[in-house]
Design a protein around this motif. Sequence first.
Motif, PDB file in Angstrom:
ATOM      1  N   ILE A 178      80.894  45.238  79.515  1.00 43.83           N
ATOM      2  CA  ILE A 178      80.135  44.117  78.959  1.00 43.83           C
ATOM      3  C   ILE A 178      78.934  44.682  78.222  1.00 43.83           C
ATOM      4  O   ILE A 178      78.234  45.557  78.739  1.00 43.83           O
ATOM      5  CB  ILE A 178      79.651  43.165  80.075  1.00 43.83           C
ATOM      6  N   LYS A 179      78.695  44.196  77.021  1.00 42.96           N
ATOM      7  CA  LYS A 179      77.496  44.547  76.259  1.00 42.96           C
ATOM      8  C   LYS A 179      76.676  43.286  76.046  1.00 42.96           C
ATOM      9  O   LYS A 179      77.183  42.294  75.544  1.00 42.96           O
ATOM     10  CB  LYS A 179      77.866  45.172  74.912  1.00 42.96           C
ATOM     11  N   ALA A 180      75.422  43.331  76.456  1.00 47.54           N
ATOM     12  CA  ALA A 180      74.556  42.166  76.315  1.00 47.54           C
ATOM     13  C   ALA A 180      73.122  42.630  76.071  1.00 47.54           C
ATOM     14  O   ALA A 180      72.821  43.829  76.143  1.00 47.54           O
ATOM     15  CB  ALA A 180      74.635  41.279  77.554  1.00 47.54           C
ATOM     16  N   ILE A 181      72.246  41.678  75.781  1.00 45.60           N
ATOM     17  CA  ILE A 181      70.841  41.983  75.478  1.00 45.60           C
ATOM     18  C   ILE A 181      69.952  41.134  76.386  1.00 45.60           C
ATOM     19  O   ILE A 181      70.186  39.938  76.566  1.00 45.60           O
ATOM     20  CB  ILE A 181      70.516  41.685  74.004  1.00 45.60           C
ATOM     21  N   VAL A 182      68.926  41.757  76.942  1.00 46.51           N
ATOM     22  CA  VAL A 182      67.965  41.039  77.774  1.00 46.51           C
ATOM     23  C   VAL A 182      66.711  40.765  76.955  1.00 46.51           C
ATOM     24  O   VAL A 182      66.167  41.669  76.316  1.00 46.51           O
ATOM     25  CB  VAL A 182      67.600  41.846  79.034  1.00 46.51           C
ATOM     26  N   VAL A 183      66.249  39.501  76.975  1.00 40.00           N
ATOM     27  CA  VAL A 183      65.075  39.110  76.183  1.00 40.00           C
ATOM     28  C   VAL A 183      64.092  38.345  77.070  1.00 40.00           C
ATOM     29  O   VAL A 183      64.444  37.835  78.130  1.00 40.00           O
ATOM     30  CB  VAL A 183      65.466  38.230  74.972  1.00 40.00           C
ATOM     31  N   LYS A 231      68.211  49.488  77.249  1.00 38.33           N
ATOM     32  CA  LYS A 231      67.573  50.415  76.309  1.00 38.33           C
ATOM     33  C   LYS A 231      66.326  49.757  75.706  1.00 38.33           C
ATOM     34  O   LYS A 231      65.985  48.625  76.029  1.00 38.33           O
ATOM     35  CB  LYS A 231      68.563  50.787  75.200  1.00 38.33           C
ATOM     36  N   GLU A 232      65.669  50.469  74.806  1.00 36.30           N
ATOM     37  CA  GLU A 232      64.454  49.937  74.176  1.00 36.30           C
ATOM     38  C   GLU A 232      64.730  48.658  73.397  1.00 36.30           C
ATOM     39  O   GLU A 232      63.861  47.792  73.282  1.00 36.30           O
ATOM     40  CB  GLU A 232      63.837  50.982  73.245  1.00 36.30           C
ATOM     41  N   ASP A 233      65.951  48.535  72.856  1.00 34.23           N
ATOM     42  CA  ASP A 233      66.291  47.329  72.100  1.00 34.23           C
ATOM     43  C   ASP A 233      66.826  46.211  72.996  1.00 34.23           C
ATOM     44  O   ASP A 233      67.331  45.200  72.505  1.00 34.23           O
ATOM     45  CB  ASP A 233      67.310  47.651  71.003  1.00 34.23           C
ATOM     46  N   GLY A 234      66.696  46.392  74.333  1.00 33.84           N
ATOM     47  CA  GLY A 234      67.123  45.368  75.275  1.00 33.84           C
ATOM     48  C   GLY A 234      68.599  45.366  75.597  1.00 33.84           C
ATOM     49  O   GLY A 234      69.066  44.587  76.437  1.00 33.84           O
ATOM     50  N   GLU A 235      69.361  46.269  74.971  1.00 32.19           N
ATOM     51  CA  GLU A 235      70.815  46.270  75.155  1.00 32.19           C
ATOM     52  C   GLU A 235      71.218  47.063  76.390  1.00 32.19           C
ATOM     53  O   GLU A 235      70.605  48.063  76.735  1.00 32.19           O
ATOM     54  CB  GLU A 235      71.497  46.854  73.921  1.00 32.19           C
ATOM     55  N   PHE A 236      72.281  46.614  77.054  1.00 33.91           N
ATOM     56  CA  PHE A 236      72.834  47.355  78.183  1.00 33.91           C
ATOM     57  C   PHE A 236      74.356  47.227  78.163  1.00 33.91           C
ATOM     58  O   PHE A 236      74.917  46.283  77.586  1.00 33.91           O
ATOM     59  CB  PHE A 236      72.299  46.834  79.520  1.00 33.91           C
ATOM     60  N   THR A 237      75.019  48.186  78.790  1.00 37.19           N
ATOM     61  CA  THR A 237      76.470  48.179  78.948  1.00 37.19           C
ATOM     62  C   THR A 237      76.793  48.443  80.411  1.00 37.19           C
ATOM     63  O   THR A 237      76.231  49.352  81.019  1.00 37.19           O
ATOM     64  CB  THR A 237      77.131  49.267  78.075  1.00 37.19           C
ATOM     65  N   ILE A 238      77.702  47.629  80.963  1.00 36.41           N
ATOM     66  CA  ILE A 238      78.058  47.813  82.374  1.00 36.41           C
ATOM     67  C   ILE A 238      79.498  47.360  82.590  1.00 36.41           C
ATOM     68  O   ILE A 238      79.979  46.439  81.921  1.00 36.41           O
ATOM     69  CB  ILE A 238      77.099  47.021  83.285  1.00 36.41           C
ATOM     70  N   LEU A 239      80.193  48.032  83.497  1.00 35.88           N
ATOM     71  CA  LEU A 239      81.566  47.652  83.841  1.00 35.88           C
ATOM     72  C   LEU A 239      81.552  46.441  84.772  1.00 35.88           C
ATOM     73  O   LEU A 239      80.748  46.380  85.713  1.00 35.88           O
ATOM     74  CB  LEU A 239      82.282  48.810  84.520  1.00 35.88           C
ATOM     75  N   ASN A 299      76.972  41.147  72.849  1.00 35.51           N
ATOM     76  CA  ASN A 299      75.536  40.925  72.644  1.00 35.51           C
ATOM     77  C   ASN A 299      75.080  39.523  73.062  1.00 35.51           C
ATOM     78  O   ASN A 299      74.248  38.891  72.396  1.00 35.51           O
ATOM     79  CB  ASN A 299      75.140  41.201  71.194  1.00 35.51           C
ATOM     80  N   THR A 300      75.650  39.048  74.157  1.00 33.86           N
ATOM     81  CA  THR A 300      75.152  37.809  74.754  1.00 33.86           C
ATOM     82  C   THR A 300      73.699  38.020  75.174  1.00 33.86           C
ATOM     83  O   THR A 300      73.332  39.071  75.697  1.00 33.86           O
ATOM     84  CB  THR A 300      75.976  37.444  76.003  1.00 33.86           C
ATOM     85  N   LYS A 301      72.852  37.030  74.979  1.00 37.38           N
ATOM     86  CA  LYS A 301      71.442  37.150  75.341  1.00 37.38           C
ATOM     87  C   LYS A 301      71.211  36.640  76.769  1.00 37.38           C
ATOM     88  O   LYS A 301      71.622  35.539  77.118  1.00 37.38           O
ATOM     89  CB  LYS A 301      70.562  36.366  74.366  1.00 37.38           C
TER      90      LYS A 301
END
Length: 258
Positions: free
Chosen positions: A29-34, A59-67, A97-99
């Motif tokens: 899953i790839k998503a962004i935390v804001v 990461k610095e741009d808020g993105e993360f990847t996790i199984l 890139n779900t927020k």
Amino acid sequence: MKPLLIIILLFISTFSFAQEEEILEEKEIKAIVVNAQTDAVMGDVHVINLNKVKGTITKEDGEFTILASVDDILYFSFLGFKSQKIRVTNDMFKFQNTKIALTELAYALEEVIVKPYQLTGYLEIDVKNAPINNAYQYSISGLSVGYEGGNKNPSAVTKVLGAILNPADLLRNLFGKQPNQMKKLRRIKEDDQIRDLLASKFDREVLMELLQIEKLDIQDILNNCNYSKSFIRTANDLQILDAISSCYEDFKVLNRKK
């Protein structure tokens, strides 16, 4: 007719099994935390898959990847923000890139007492008046672990004797209530991201989510493992995890021998 019926049943079973496998399949899953208030991206947010016991950070741009698999629970934690749990859905795999929005916590400053002890300036007198942590630890020949005692834990000697005379029964009721949760202990300790998060926390919140036990259960386990009230109150979550894990490993060994 019978062979045809068998083929149809096999086809249905295979199709159902394939659907189940697809649902439970582990994917990235790839998503962004804001920030919910400003919509600004947030780096260094801890993200934990509570079902798989795996962690990562944004990461610095808020993105993360996790199984993850469908219906897994993702737990988000960041200092100064309300922790949040999100259930994984099929849409999170389809749309990258779900927020994920985190809400800031409002902290009220409490009154701080700067000078709780009257100091005279004379070292010999001030040393005697300074508070002492009496969380002593007993070391007993033949046992691989020590037992904390002192004024903070007046029943320590009784608990030490109880642990020697009947160590397995002392904890069977506690650990026996949640065997599956306790099995997660080793996996939690092996994940560096989760360990880093626990080392920075003192509220037991993440441990409660990972082990699916209440705060009172954690206190009961540590009390019966002969840890002092001082340790239970002041230790960080990683120290608490290591204490529970050590106690559980000892319990398993003693329980097998009985």
